[in-house]
Design a protein around this motif. Structure first.
Motif, PDB file in Angstrom:
ATOM      1  N   GLU A   1       0.860  -1.421   0.053  1.00 20.09           N
ATOM      2  CA  GLU A   1       0.095  -0.167   0.040  1.00 20.09           C
ATOM      3  C   GLU A   1       0.946   1.157   0.007  1.00 20.09           C
ATOM      4  O   GLU A   1       0.543   2.240  -0.765  1.00 20.09           O
ATOM      5  N   LEU A   2       1.920   1.390   0.887  1.00 18.08           N
ATOM      6  CA  LEU A   2       3.129   2.303   0.726  1.00 18.08           C
ATOM      7  C   LEU A   2       3.520   2.435  -0.490  1.00 18.08           C
ATOM      8  O   LEU A   2       3.567   3.625  -1.102  1.00 18.08           O
ATOM      9  N   CYS A   3       3.988   1.682  -1.300  1.00 16.87           N
ATOM     10  CA  CYS A   3       4.489   1.675  -2.316  1.00 16.87           C
ATOM     11  C   CYS A   3       3.507   2.038  -3.511  1.00 16.87           C
ATOM     12  O   CYS A   3       3.859   2.969  -4.454  1.00 16.87           O
ATOM     13  N   LEU A   4       2.278   1.490  -3.440  1.00  9.85           N
ATOM     14  CA  LEU A   4       1.392   2.099  -4.356  1.00  9.85           C
ATOM     15  C   LEU A   4       0.984   3.748  -4.222  1.00  9.85           C
ATOM     16  O   LEU A   4       0.630   4.289  -5.147  1.00  9.85           O
ATOM     17  N   HIS A   5       0.915   4.026  -2.902  1.00  7.68           N
ATOM     18  CA  HIS A   5       0.843   5.498  -2.786  1.00  7.68           C
ATOM     19  C   HIS A   5       1.955   6.373  -3.431  1.00  7.68           C
ATOM     20  O   HIS A   5       1.561   7.362  -3.932  1.00  7.68           O
ATOM     21  N   GLY A   6       2.992   5.805  -3.409  1.00  5.03           N
ATOM     22  CA  GLY A   6       4.187   6.660  -4.325  1.00  5.03           C
ATOM     23  C   GLY A   6       4.865   7.470  -3.392  1.00  5.03           C
ATOM     24  O   GLY A   6       4.459   8.501  -2.906  1.00  5.03           O
ATOM     25  N   PHE A   7       6.295   7.246  -3.235  1.00  5.85           N
ATOM     26  CA  PHE A   7       7.053   8.185  -2.586  1.00  5.85           C
ATOM     27  C   PHE A   7       8.465   8.489  -3.483  1.00  5.85           C
ATOM     28  O   PHE A   7       8.510   7.596  -4.499  1.00  5.85           O
ATOM     29  N   HIS A   8       9.010   9.483  -3.164  1.00  7.50           N
ATOM     30  CA  HIS A   8      10.497   9.652  -3.736  1.00  7.50           C
ATOM     31  C   HIS A   8      11.148   8.397  -3.749  1.00  7.50           C
ATOM     32  O   HIS A   8      11.941   8.327  -4.721  1.00  7.50           O
ATOM     33  N   PHE A   9      11.265   7.543  -2.615  1.00 10.26           N
ATOM     34  CA  PHE A   9      11.919   6.667  -2.438  1.00 10.26           C
ATOM     35  C   PHE A   9      11.590   5.236  -3.762  1.00 10.26           C
ATOM     36  O   PHE A   9      12.614   4.415  -3.731  1.00 10.26           O
ATOM     37  N   ASN A  10      10.476   5.343  -4.133  1.00  6.91           N
ATOM     38  CA  ASN A  10      10.069   4.234  -4.976  1.00  6.91           C
ATOM     39  C   ASN A  10       9.511   4.790  -6.256  1.00  6.91           C
ATOM     40  O   ASN A  10       8.831   3.842  -6.936  1.00  6.91           O
ATOM     41  N   THR A  11       9.665   5.910  -6.397  1.00 11.29           N
ATOM     42  CA  THR A  11       9.262   6.487  -7.881  1.00 11.29           C
ATOM     43  C   THR A  11      10.332   7.227  -8.627  1.00 11.29           C
ATOM     44  O   THR A  11      11.056   7.741  -8.098  1.00 11.29           O
ATOM     45  N   ASP A  12      10.336   6.725  -9.999  1.00  9.83           N
ATOM     46  CA  ASP A  12      11.298   7.018 -11.092  1.00  9.83           C
ATOM     47  C   ASP A  12      10.569   7.916 -12.010  1.00  9.83           C
ATOM     48  O   ASP A  12       9.519   7.470 -12.496  1.00  9.83           O
ATOM     49  N   ASP A  13      11.135   9.346 -12.403  1.00  4.24           N
ATOM     50  CA  ASP A  13      10.686  10.127 -13.313  1.00  4.24           C
ATOM     51  C   ASP A  13      11.385   9.882 -14.873  1.00  4.24           C
ATOM     52  O   ASP A  13      12.439   9.575 -14.591  1.00  4.24           O
ATOM     53  N   ASN A  14      10.664   9.878 -15.651  1.00  2.04           N
ATOM     54  CA  ASN A  14      11.704  10.056 -16.946  1.00  2.04           C
ATOM     55  C   ASN A  14      12.252   8.687 -17.170  1.00  2.04           C
ATOM     56  O   ASN A  14      13.495   8.626 -17.741  1.00  2.04           O
ATOM     57  N   TYR A  15      11.678   7.486 -16.610  1.00  6.59           N
ATOM     58  CA  TYR A  15      12.011   6.284 -17.041  1.00  6.59           C
ATOM     59  C   TYR A  15      12.052   5.876 -18.507  1.00  6.59           C
ATOM     60  O   TYR A  15      10.543   5.960 -18.985  1.00  6.59           O
ATOM     61  N   LEU A  16      12.881   5.517 -19.377  1.00  7.84           N
ATOM     62  CA  LEU A  16      12.644   5.397 -20.688  1.00  7.84           C
ATOM     63  C   LEU A  16      12.293   3.872 -21.088  1.00  7.84           C
ATOM     64  O   LEU A  16      12.916   2.840 -20.610  1.00  7.84           O
ATOM     65  N   LEU A  17      11.282   3.693 -21.833  1.00 12.38           N
ATOM     66  CA  LEU A  17      10.766   2.439 -22.278  1.00 12.38           C
ATOM     67  C   LEU A  17      10.757   2.287 -23.841  1.00 12.38           C
ATOM     68  O   LEU A  17      10.515   3.114 -24.294  1.00 12.38           O
ATOM     69  N   ILE A  18      11.494   1.379 -24.195  1.00 16.96           N
ATOM     70  CA  ILE A  18      11.839   1.197 -25.388  1.00 16.96           C
ATOM     71  C   ILE A  18      11.120  -0.316 -26.136  1.00 16.96           C
ATOM     72  O   ILE A  18      11.146  -1.174 -25.450  1.00 16.96           O
ATOM     73  N   PRO A  19      10.686  -0.027 -27.412  1.00 11.34           N
ATOM     74  CA  PRO A  19       9.799  -1.308 -27.969  1.00 11.34           C
ATOM     75  C   PRO A  19      11.093  -2.430 -28.245  1.00 11.34           C
ATOM     76  O   PRO A  19      12.223  -2.155 -28.536  1.00 11.34           O
ATOM     77  N   ASP A  20      10.686  -3.481 -28.106  1.00 16.87           N
ATOM     78  CA  ASP A  20      11.621  -4.662 -28.442  1.00 16.87           C
ATOM     79  C   ASP A  20      11.586  -4.924 -29.876  1.00 16.87           C
ATOM     80  O   ASP A  20      10.754  -4.006 -30.795  1.00 16.87           O
ATOM     81  N   ALA A  21      12.097  -5.989 -30.577  1.00 15.89           N
ATOM     82  CA  ALA A  21      12.233  -6.165 -31.879  1.00 15.89           C
ATOM     83  C   ALA A  21      10.827  -6.548 -32.389  1.00 15.89           C
ATOM     84  O   ALA A  21      10.684  -6.319 -33.551  1.00 15.89           O
TER      85      ALA A  21
END
Length: 202
Positions: free
Chosen positions: A49-69
């Protein structure tokens, strides 16, 4: 040489919960003993529940997601939520009909296929022992209250646990606010430059 205290372990957290209902601490979690497993289950639920709430310690901004082949973007292992930084993009997590696991689904085009990458805000699911100490303290307090109510249901103990939980939550919020202030002033290069020109010390 300075001696530092180690962070609270999951076993120590469970022992704190057991002591709260008048039981003796244990050296290890025994699967056959119900109260120990109920305590551990409550603790892990609160951590999620804590992690789903979201804090700086478990949140990354600008995380790049790249399509596979194949043009697919698999949801990273451990990601609870994936939210595009560009709010115009209507992408969600969805179970793939043939591949194992969850993938990013484009709700506008109704497809799993992508030809370009995108950046997202990701909330990660962490274990108890991956949390900072303030978050661990809150998780123990909140789980103890639920555990006590489930096992013995004592109103006096519940009030005590509620107060402990509220204090732990305030401490966690202070830690979060301090981290947020730090991030605002150190992560934004433009803001740093403007403050520097005004003679504000960083």
């Amino acid at each position: 040489m300075t001696n530092y205290a180690n962070p609270m372990t999951e076993l120590e957290a469970v022992n704190s919960m057991l002591i709260a209902i008048g039981q003796l601490p244990v050296n290890a979690i025994t699967p056959q003993l119900q109260d120990q497993n109920v305590a551990l289950d409550e603790l892990r639920k609160v951590v999620r529940e804590l992690c789903l709430h979201g804090f700086h310690f478990n949140t990354d901004d600008n995380y790049l997601l790249i399509p596979d082949a194949e043009g697919l973007i698999a949801v990273p292992t451990g990601a609870m939520t994936v939210d595009p930084m560009d709010k115009r993009l209507d992408f969600i997590q969805k179970k793939h009909p043939t591949n194992a696991g969850f993938y990013i689904w484009n709700r506008d085009d109704h497809t799993f296929q992508f030809i370009v990458s995108f950046k997202a805000r990701i909330k990660w699911s962490l274990t108890f022992e991956a949390l900072p100490e303030a978050a661990r303290a809150y998780a123990v307090a909140a789980a103890s209250r639920k555990f006590q109510a489930h096992v013995i249901g004592d109103p006096t103990a519940d009030r005590f646990n509620q107060e402990a939980m509220q204090r732990a939550w305030l401490t966690l919020q202070r830690e979060e606010s301090g981290t947020a202030d730090h991030n605002i002033f150190t992560a934004n290069a433009d803001l740093r430059a403007r403050l520097s020109r005004r003679g504000v010390r960083r």
